[in-house]
Enzyme design. Structure first.
Site, mmCIF file in Angstrom:
data_model
loop_
_atom_site.group_PDB
_atom_site.id
_atom_site.type_symbol
_atom_site.label_atom_id
_atom_site.label_comp_id
_atom_site.label_asym_id
_atom_site.label_seq_id
_atom_site.Cartn_x
_atom_site.Cartn_y
_atom_site.Cartn_z
ATOM 1 N N GLY A 239 2.345 3.093 -3.068
ATOM 2 C CA GLY A 239 2.358 3.761 -4.231
ATOM 3 C C GLY A 239 3.478 2.982 -5.283
ATOM 4 O O GLY A 239 4.104 3.674 -5.978
ATOM 5 N N SER B 117 0.815 -1.275 -0.007
ATOM 6 C CA SER B 117 0.129 -0.048 -0.044
ATOM 7 C C SER B 117 0.973 1.512 0.101
ATOM 8 O O SER B 117 0.529 2.140 0.635
ATOM 9 C CB SER B 117 -0.875 -0.041 1.140
ATOM 10 O OG SER B 117 -1.952 -1.251 1.346
ATOM 11 N N ASP C 14 0.852 0.055 -14.508
ATOM 12 C CA ASP C 14 1.524 -0.726 -13.479
ATOM 13 C C ASP C 14 1.914 -2.129 -14.078
ATOM 14 O O ASP C 14 3.190 -2.469 -14.123
ATOM 15 C CB ASP C 14 0.546 -1.057 -12.446
ATOM 16 C CG ASP C 14 0.586 0.490 -11.478
ATOM 17 O OD1 ASP C 14 1.173 1.441 -11.783
ATOM 18 O OD2 ASP C 14 -0.173 0.427 -10.491
ATOM 19 N N SER D 221 -0.199 -4.042 -5.724
ATOM 20 C CA SER D 221 -1.450 -4.859 -6.289
ATOM 21 C C SER D 221 -1.130 -5.411 -7.396
ATOM 22 O O SER D 221 -1.451 -6.452 -7.615
ATOM 23 C CB SER D 221 -2.511 -3.982 -6.000
ATOM 24 O OG SER D 221 -2.498 -2.849 -6.874
ATOM 25 N N ALA D 222 -0.688 -4.653 -8.259
ATOM 26 C CA ALA D 222 -0.595 -5.404 -9.586
ATOM 27 C C ALA D 222 0.713 -6.278 -9.681
ATOM 28 O O ALA D 222 0.563 -7.285 -10.454
ATOM 29 C CB ALA D 222 -0.094 -3.997 -10.657
ATOM 30 N N ALA D 223 1.794 -6.240 -8.729
ATOM 31 C CA ALA D 223 2.855 -7.102 -8.775
ATOM 32 C C ALA D 223 2.229 -8.474 -8.374
ATOM 33 O O ALA D 223 2.586 -9.553 -8.725
ATOM 34 C CB ALA D 223 4.017 -6.552 -7.821
#
Length: 430
Positions: free
Chosen positions: A148, A146, A196, A152-154
């Site tokens: 930046g 969380s 991302d 989440s994409a990783a």
């Protein structure tokens, strides 16, 4: 194993053998399989030096990965079951790849299980046949979630690549970009663009990745100040600083992020209608810059600011690409800082704390440029710093931000308050 598109290591190669051994050992423990059966997806975090907040408008952006990220160790299940454990979260996730996954309706229900289910959802909806699940262990970098950095994409890409691997699916990086976008847009309900996943899947060590988010094409920009042999030896003349604010929260469906995306689309719609192009898709990339200059006076104040950020950022991306190609880090850094100012004044993201951190970075010794990373409402700021000043700059930022925000700093693990990073490689299965 090299990154998709031909990336390949260097001094900043990640992950290390020690990191891989830890993940493999955990998978052996929970699966009962031999270490030789364990594969690991390495998904790096990304930074976006220039191209802030314009990917969802079809803009052109720059990106590179760093030498930190998400590791997913896994073996194939004997059946369709997925069984997962995490280094950051408690409990065990269990479900089947032949379970029908439905989009999350309430963003408050998003948790670490959601990304695994989202990967199955995306593959199902794109018509891929999943017969085998995985037994896996996923681990990120504590304190960097969380933040930046596209964590989440990783995570989403890691699950996609693991499921593809055990099901013998051949999926190109370009297709995986769209699959991850489906996780974010369709399953989780976030209006993310393709920046991302593109950065994570396409980046090469030591190069700047230049991406056109409308045409989904990309190219690599070589840093011409060094020879190729010097680049391969990891002799780039800069480091990347990541300074963490201590502000962390999820990005819910009705967040400031989604509001800004909507405002950009509204600005595009108004400009396209004014120019007689109302049938075009309402993204700012479809607005001719000359039309924008002629018609921007019709926009409401908040829409005018969003459009100004978009069109000025597009210019900064082109100038930054050219500066990088010339090896002009000073101009490149100045453009990054200008991007940061526009994010604050025109895109109106950032909090008091994030702005404080940005301003502290600009004063640090050897820093050439700084801006928010990610959506900019929380998380971290990034800076490009001269290699000889990296440690001094990091120490300066730690001390100054702790003076400004002692309570927030106390929530950040001491070793994660300011990181000195290097460029990384793209996502890969090891």
């Amino acid at each position: 194993m090299v990154a998709p598109g031909g990336g390949g290591g260097g001094a900043a190669s990640w992950p290390s053998e020690g990191e891989l051994d830890v993940v493999r050992a955990k998978v052996v423990e929970i699966s009962g399989r031999g270490a030789g059966e364990v594969r690991v997806v390495a998904c790096p975090y990304r930074i976006c030096p220039l191209g802030a907040h314009i990917d969802h408008q079809g803009g052109t952006v720059t990106a590179m990965t760093i030498n930190y990220g998400v590791l997913l160790g896994f073996v194939a299940s004997d059946d369709a079951e997925i069984s997962l454990q995490s280094g950051q979260f408690e409990g065990v996730i269990r479900f089947r790849v032949d379970d029908l996954q439905k989009p999350i309706e309430n963003p408050e229900n998003i948790n670490w299980e959601s990304y695994a289910r989202g990967a199955v959802y995306a593959l199902q909806n794109f018509g891929y046949d999943l017969k085998k699940g995985i037994i896996g262990y996923i681990s990120g970098v504590k304190g960097l979630d969380s933040s930046g950095l596209s964590s989440s994409a990783a995570v989403g890409i890691a699950y996609l690549m693991a499921l593809e691997n055990v099901n013998d699916l051949v999926v190109s990086p370009v297709d995986n970009i769209q699959l991850d976008k489906s996780i974010e847009n369709k399953y989780l309900g976030l209006e993310n663009g393709i920046l991302d996943p593109s950065a994570i899947l396409l980046s090469r060590y030591g190069y700047l990745t230049f991406m056109d988010c409308k045409t989904a094409t990309h190219s690599y920009v070589y840093f011409s100040a060094l020879s190729k042999s010097q680049q391969c030896q990891g002799e780039l003349p800069f480091k990347i600083l990541l300074a963490f604010s201590g502000l962390q929260h999820n990005l819910p469906k009705k967040s400031g992020y989604n509001t800004r995306v909507f405002e950009c689309k509204e600005a595009a719609r108004a400009l396209l209608c004014a120019s007689g192009c109302e049938d075009a898709s309402s993204i700012l990339r479809n607005v001719n810059p000359a039309i924008y200059e002629a018609q921007k006076c019709i926009l409401e104040e908040n829409l005018a600011r969003r459009a100004e950020h978009y069109f000025s950022e597009m210019k900064r991306v082109v100038k930054g690409r050219d500066a990088w190609a010339r090896g002009d880090l000073r101009e490149f850094g100045q453009l990054i800082s200008a991007s940061g100012r526009s994010s604050i004044l025109n895109y109106e993201c950032g909090s008091k704390e994030m702005i404080q951190l940005y301003e502290i970075l600009l004063k640090a010794p050897g820093v050439l440029g700084a801006r928010f990373s990610g959506a900019g409402f929380r998380g971290c700021c990034l800076a490009v710093v001269e290699i000889g000043h990296a440690e001094a700059a990091a120490a300066f930022v730690r001390a100054e931000y702790e003076k400004a925000q002692p309570e927030l700093v106390s929530k950040i693990p001491p070793g994660r308050r300011v990181l000195v990073c290097e460029p990384g490689d793209g996502a890969r299965v090891i």
